[in-house]
Design an enzyme around this catalytic site. Sequence first.
Site, PDB file in Angstrom:
ATOM      1  N   SER A  11     -52.327  22.626  -0.523  1.00 55.83           N
ATOM      2  CA  SER A  11     -52.362  22.983   0.897  1.00 55.83           C
ATOM      3  C   SER A  11     -51.543  22.012   1.741  1.00 55.83           C
ATOM      4  CB  SER A  11     -53.814  23.039   1.377  1.00 55.83           C
ATOM      5  OG  SER A  11     -54.461  21.815   1.096  1.00 55.83           O
ATOM      6  N   ALA A  47     -46.384  12.188   6.334  1.00 53.99           N
ATOM      7  CA  ALA A  47     -44.941  12.065   6.604  1.00 53.99           C
ATOM      8  C   ALA A  47     -44.747  11.459   7.985  1.00 53.99           C
ATOM      9  CB  ALA A  47     -44.270  13.423   6.500  1.00 53.99           C
ATOM     10  N   GLN A  48     -43.886  10.461   8.052  1.00 51.92           N
ATOM     11  CA  GLN A  48     -43.722   9.735   9.314  1.00 51.92           C
ATOM     12  C   GLN A  48     -42.411  10.091   9.998  1.00 51.92           C
ATOM     13  OE1 GLN A  48     -44.184   5.497   8.764  1.00 51.92           O
ATOM     14  NE2 GLN A  48     -46.318   5.656   8.181  1.00 51.92           N
ATOM     15  N   GLY A  50     -39.766  12.249   9.833  1.00 44.65           N
ATOM     16  CA  GLY A  50     -39.520  13.570  10.407  1.00 44.65           C
ATOM     17  C   GLY A  50     -38.780  14.506   9.478  1.00 44.65           C
ATOM     18  N   GLU A 116     -32.161   7.608   9.878  1.00 46.42           N
ATOM     19  CA  GLU A 116     -32.727   6.938   8.695  1.00 46.42           C
ATOM     20  C   GLU A 116     -31.614   6.618   7.714  1.00 46.42           C
ATOM     21  OE1 GLU A 116     -36.377   8.774   7.183  1.00 46.42           O
ATOM     22  OE2 GLU A 116     -36.580   9.767   9.099  1.00 46.42           O
ATOM     23  N   ASP A 211     -50.487  16.776 -10.952  1.00 44.56           N
ATOM     24  CA  ASP A 211     -51.208  17.820 -11.708  1.00 44.56           C
ATOM     25  C   ASP A 211     -50.339  19.044 -11.997  1.00 44.56           C
ATOM     26  OD1 ASP A 211     -53.450  16.184 -11.411  1.00 44.56           O
ATOM     27  OD2 ASP A 211     -54.147  17.247  -9.636  1.00 44.56           O
ATOM     28  N   HIS A 232     -39.697   3.704  -2.029  1.00 43.36           N
ATOM     29  CA  HIS A 232     -39.406   3.459  -0.606  1.00 43.36           C
ATOM     30  C   HIS A 232     -39.318   1.948  -0.413  1.00 43.36           C
ATOM     31  CE1 HIS A 232     -39.534   3.530   3.726  1.00 43.36           C
ATOM     32  NE2 HIS A 232     -39.539   4.851   3.729  1.00 43.36           N
ATOM     33  N   ARG A 279     -32.002   4.547   0.228  1.00 39.38           N
ATOM     34  CA  ARG A 279     -33.211   3.890  -0.287  1.00 39.38           C
ATOM     35  C   ARG A 279     -33.050   3.253  -1.654  1.00 39.38           C
ATOM     36  NH1 ARG A 279     -37.572   8.352   1.474  1.00 39.38           N
ATOM     37  NH2 ARG A 279     -37.203   7.831   3.633  1.00 39.38           N
ATOM     38  N   HIS A 340     -42.591   6.383  -3.928  1.00 40.68           N
ATOM     39  CA  HIS A 340     -42.707   7.192  -2.715  1.00 40.68           C
ATOM     40  C   HIS A 340     -42.511   8.683  -2.979  1.00 40.68           C
ATOM     41  CE1 HIS A 340     -42.437   8.048   1.549  1.00 40.68           C
ATOM     42  NE2 HIS A 340     -41.223   8.545   1.428  1.00 40.68           N
ATOM     43  N   ARG A 375     -33.112  11.245  -3.206  1.00 45.65           N
ATOM     44  CA  ARG A 375     -33.294  12.121  -2.035  1.00 45.65           C
ATOM     45  C   ARG A 375     -32.848  11.429  -0.752  1.00 45.65           C
ATOM     46  NH1 ARG A 375     -37.852  12.799   1.748  1.00 45.65           N
ATOM     47  NH2 ARG A 375     -38.710  10.982   0.705  1.00 45.65           N
ATOM     48  N   SER A 380     -37.123  16.246   2.460  1.00 47.01           N
ATOM     49  CA  SER A 380     -38.071  16.963   1.596  1.00 47.01           C
ATOM     50  C   SER A 380     -38.947  17.953   2.345  1.00 47.01           C
ATOM     51  CB  SER A 380     -38.931  15.994   0.795  1.00 47.01           C
ATOM     52  OG  SER A 380     -39.504  15.055   1.635  1.00 47.01           O
ATOM     53  N   LEU A 381     -39.342  17.650   3.576  1.00 48.33           N
ATOM     54  CA  LEU A 381     -40.107  18.648   4.336  1.00 48.33           C
ATOM     55  C   LEU A 381     -39.225  19.876   4.522  1.00 48.33           C
ATOM     56  CD1 LEU A 381     -41.701  16.291   7.034  1.00 48.33           C
ATOM     57  CD2 LEU A 381     -42.914  17.458   5.192  1.00 48.33           C
TER      58      LEU A 381
HETATM   59  P1  FAD Z   1     -48.302  17.906  -0.560  1.00 50.44           P
HETATM   60  O1  FAD Z   1     -48.143  17.879   0.899  1.00 50.44           O
HETATM   61  O2  FAD Z   1     -48.528  16.621  -1.247  1.00 50.44           O
HETATM   62  O3  FAD Z   1     -49.485  18.891  -0.923  1.00 50.44           O
HETATM   63  C1  FAD Z   1     -49.958  18.989  -2.249  1.00 50.44           C
HETATM   64  C2  FAD Z   1     -51.290  19.695  -2.229  1.00 50.44           C
HETATM   65  O4  FAD Z   1     -51.670  20.053  -3.546  1.00 50.44           O
HETATM   66  C3  FAD Z   1     -52.420  18.866  -1.673  1.00 50.44           C
HETATM   67  O5  FAD Z   1     -53.174  19.688  -0.822  1.00 50.44           O
HETATM   68  C4  FAD Z   1     -53.226  18.488  -2.914  1.00 50.44           C
HETATM   69  O6  FAD Z   1     -54.570  18.236  -2.657  1.00 50.44           O
HETATM   70  C5  FAD Z   1     -53.041  19.745  -3.748  1.00 50.44           C
HETATM   71  N1  FAD Z   1     -53.228  19.589  -5.191  1.00 50.44           N
HETATM   72  C6  FAD Z   1     -52.571  18.759  -6.034  1.00 50.44           C
HETATM   73  N2  FAD Z   1     -53.020  18.918  -7.286  1.00 50.44           N
HETATM   74  C7  FAD Z   1     -53.981  19.872  -7.244  1.00 50.44           C
HETATM   75  C8  FAD Z   1     -54.840  20.472  -8.217  1.00 50.44           C
HETATM   76  N3  FAD Z   1     -54.840  20.099  -9.509  1.00 50.44           N
HETATM   77  N4  FAD Z   1     -55.709  21.427  -7.822  1.00 50.44           N
HETATM   78  C9  FAD Z   1     -55.771  21.807  -6.509  1.00 50.44           C
HETATM   79  N5  FAD Z   1     -54.996  21.254  -5.544  1.00 50.44           N
HETATM   80  C10 FAD Z   1     -54.115  20.313  -5.912  1.00 50.44           C
HETATM   81  N6  FAD Z   1     -40.645  13.716   3.773  1.00 50.44           N
HETATM   82  C11 FAD Z   1     -39.814  14.032   4.797  1.00 50.44           C
HETATM   83  O7  FAD Z   1     -39.029  14.984   4.689  1.00 50.44           O
HETATM   84  N7  FAD Z   1     -39.860  13.311   5.956  1.00 50.44           N
HETATM   85  C12 FAD Z   1     -40.699  12.257   6.130  1.00 50.44           C
HETATM   86  O8  FAD Z   1     -40.714  11.645   7.194  1.00 50.44           O
HETATM   87  C13 FAD Z   1     -41.543  11.892   5.066  1.00 50.44           C
HETATM   88  N8  FAD Z   1     -42.375  10.830   5.177  1.00 50.44           N
HETATM   89  C14 FAD Z   1     -43.257  10.575   4.179  1.00 50.44           C
HETATM   90  C15 FAD Z   1     -44.183   9.541   4.340  1.00 50.44           C
HETATM   91  C16 FAD Z   1     -45.140   9.308   3.380  1.00 50.44           C
HETATM   92  C17 FAD Z   1     -46.133   8.202   3.548  1.00 50.44           C
HETATM   93  C18 FAD Z   1     -45.176  10.114   2.201  1.00 50.44           C
HETATM   94  C19 FAD Z   1     -46.219   9.901   1.152  1.00 50.44           C
HETATM   95  C20 FAD Z   1     -44.245  11.131   2.031  1.00 50.44           C
HETATM   96  C21 FAD Z   1     -43.285  11.365   3.001  1.00 50.44           C
HETATM   97  N9  FAD Z   1     -42.346  12.389   2.861  1.00 50.44           N
HETATM   98  C22 FAD Z   1     -41.502  12.685   3.888  1.00 50.44           C
HETATM   99  C23 FAD Z   1     -42.373  13.262   1.684  1.00 50.44           C
HETATM  100  C24 FAD Z   1     -43.081  14.575   2.058  1.00 50.44           C
HETATM  101  O9  FAD Z   1     -44.182  14.291   2.878  1.00 50.44           O
HETATM  102  C25 FAD Z   1     -43.566  15.322   0.831  1.00 50.44           C
HETATM  103  O10 FAD Z   1     -42.557  15.399  -0.130  1.00 50.44           O
HETATM  104  C26 FAD Z   1     -43.992  16.732   1.201  1.00 50.44           C
HETATM  105  O11 FAD Z   1     -44.892  16.698   2.274  1.00 50.44           O
HETATM  106  C27 FAD Z   1     -44.611  17.408   0.003  1.00 50.44           C
HETATM  107  O12 FAD Z   1     -45.195  18.615   0.410  1.00 50.44           O
HETATM  108  P2  FAD Z   1     -45.889  19.533  -0.674  1.00 50.44           P
HETATM  109  O13 FAD Z   1     -46.443  20.688   0.058  1.00 50.44           O
HETATM  110  O14 FAD Z   1     -44.958  19.759  -1.797  1.00 50.44           O
HETATM  111  O15 FAD Z   1     -47.051  18.625  -1.290  1.00 50.44           O
HETATM  112  C1  SIN Z   2     -40.023   7.478   6.288  1.00 48.34           C
HETATM  113  O1  SIN Z   2     -40.459   7.763   7.408  1.00 48.34           O
HETATM  114  O2  SIN Z   2     -39.482   6.412   6.009  1.00 48.34           O
HETATM  115  C2  SIN Z   2     -40.182   8.471   5.195  1.00 48.34           C
HETATM  116  C3  SIN Z   2     -39.122   9.481   5.281  1.00 48.34           C
HETATM  117  C4  SIN Z   2     -38.999  10.250   4.009  1.00 48.34           C
HETATM  118  O3  SIN Z   2     -39.602   9.911   3.002  1.00 48.34           O
HETATM  119  O4  SIN Z   2     -38.231  11.216   4.015  1.00 48.34           O
END
Ligand code: FAD
Ligand code: SIN
Length: 513
Positions: A11, A47-48, A50, A116, A211, A232, A279, A340, A375, A380-381
Amino acid sequence: MIQTHYLIIGSGVAGLTFALKMATRFPEKKITIITKANAEESNTKYAQGGIAIVTNKLDDSYEKHIQDTLICGDGLCDEKVVHKVITEGPKRLQELINWGAQFDKNGSGNFDLGKEGGHSQNRVVHHKDQTGFEIERAILKQVYLKENITVLPHHFAIDLIVENNNCLGVQVLNQNDKTIFTCLADYTLLASGGIGNVYGHTTNPIIATGDGIAMAYRVQAEIKEMEFIQFHPTALFHNVLGTQFLISEAVRGFGAYLKTKKGYRFMADYDERMELASRDIISQSIDFELKKSGESCVYLDCTHLDLTKFKAHFPMIYEHCLSIGIDIAQDWIPVVPAQHYLCGGIIVDLNGKTSVNRLFACGECSRTGLHGANRLASNSLLEALVFSNAIYDYLSDATDEPSTLAKQTSEVVLQKNRLPLITNSMLSQIKSELQLLMRSNAGIVRNNHDLKKAKHQLNNWLEELVALESNYQGNTAFYELKNMITVGILIVQHSLLREENRGGFFKISKASL
Ligand code: FAD
Ligand code: SIN
């Protein structure tokens, strides 16, 4: 047993945006989201910086963003994918805004664009330093308004059910009552996020245990480029609290300096872009500096920056530092590199399809070809938004017959429910040893000797866990540990196979240690 049309595991931004689109397009169809913690818990939420999107076409262009992405990916990006993701950015941003997400604007009413590492222009659209929190808030609110979406929090996906290379659904552990059941679906989307906890020192929350990748691997889905782990450069270093809190790269984009304990701006020795090099380069440089000096961390100096503007742009970072006694107006912030992001993962095509029929993957668990060997920050968002839309487009026109239930599926599940429950004490020691092993043998700088040792140990642990599984019913900690070990094995295997250093991958010969 549950039956649904579209089953989504996860989610975060990938899973929720796909769910929303399918629910709107097919109000008569049932969409089920399985997620292992509270619905909002995800990497997305933290995610911080953007989302990197070309919105200012006067100074910036798609071509510049494409070039920055390709340079950062160090020759291994798929150019077709890069073009698709970057040129679709504005449309996907507009959808987020339509769903209620708010992004910062400047005095002229345009987006206030951050910068960035690796970006040649200011192009990062953000909501202060809490962009992910704002996105997750907005899309989850929309999801709850849809009558045909069921969200099952605290439900853990254990294993995919696959027959003749067709995905039929998943086995699920209800974490509340500890029962295991089957969820059958016409189509399944893995949107299960990252792997940070395989390393322990990570910016990721505890749900990031790889997972989805391990599950996909067990059903022979193709997986690639697991050696490209992104570290990171600036996770807050704290002896007690660890490294989980991120100091956004946007802080360096805002003008902060990286310094050694003695106050030397060491990036001058490594890259002319200084603190805004990509990075991989900054993390490798910090690693080198720390090994040279024997210190535990380097420092981010913000003392010369405009404090009022800093507090307006980075309120969470400012407050968090203050809460642990770091006043950024006068103190340097201690930082270290931490795991990261995973650039590789489950291979998908331009429609988000994996090599298993009816199984799709999106977001951090997938490998689309956008990132190559490293990356570009804040891509990634955007990748998750573009690919969840691609899967939506593809499935809107799909004409496959609905899947059918295989008989033996429910029998396997019932058998598991009869076994005694496993206890966590059996697992916690292996978990800490695994995290230590991955940090020391498969970290920023690797060598084949240590990788081979790690492979041997990881295989032993996996055997131990598989043996336990035949006598006990697993719990969340057990399945997560098994998945983390599997992901560790993939990282190590792929690292052994790669002979050339690229982007975030850096391997040296034992002789040069
Ligand atoms: P997630 O958002 O991680 O969602 C995964 C979901 O799967 C979660 O709900 C989890 O509970 C669920 N899940 C996992 N395994 C299971 C299972 N076995 N059964 C049921 N549910 C499960 N990216 C950017 O582009 N810009 C940013 O500024 C940025 N800043 C970041 C800062 C931080 C601190 C971090 C950690 C990441 C950042 N990223 C950023 C990376 C970005 O946030 C992620 O790559 C992206 O949000 C991943 O989205 P997702 O939907 O693939 O996974
Ligand atoms: C950050 O805000 O430094 C994270 C950005 C990212 O992982 O894309």
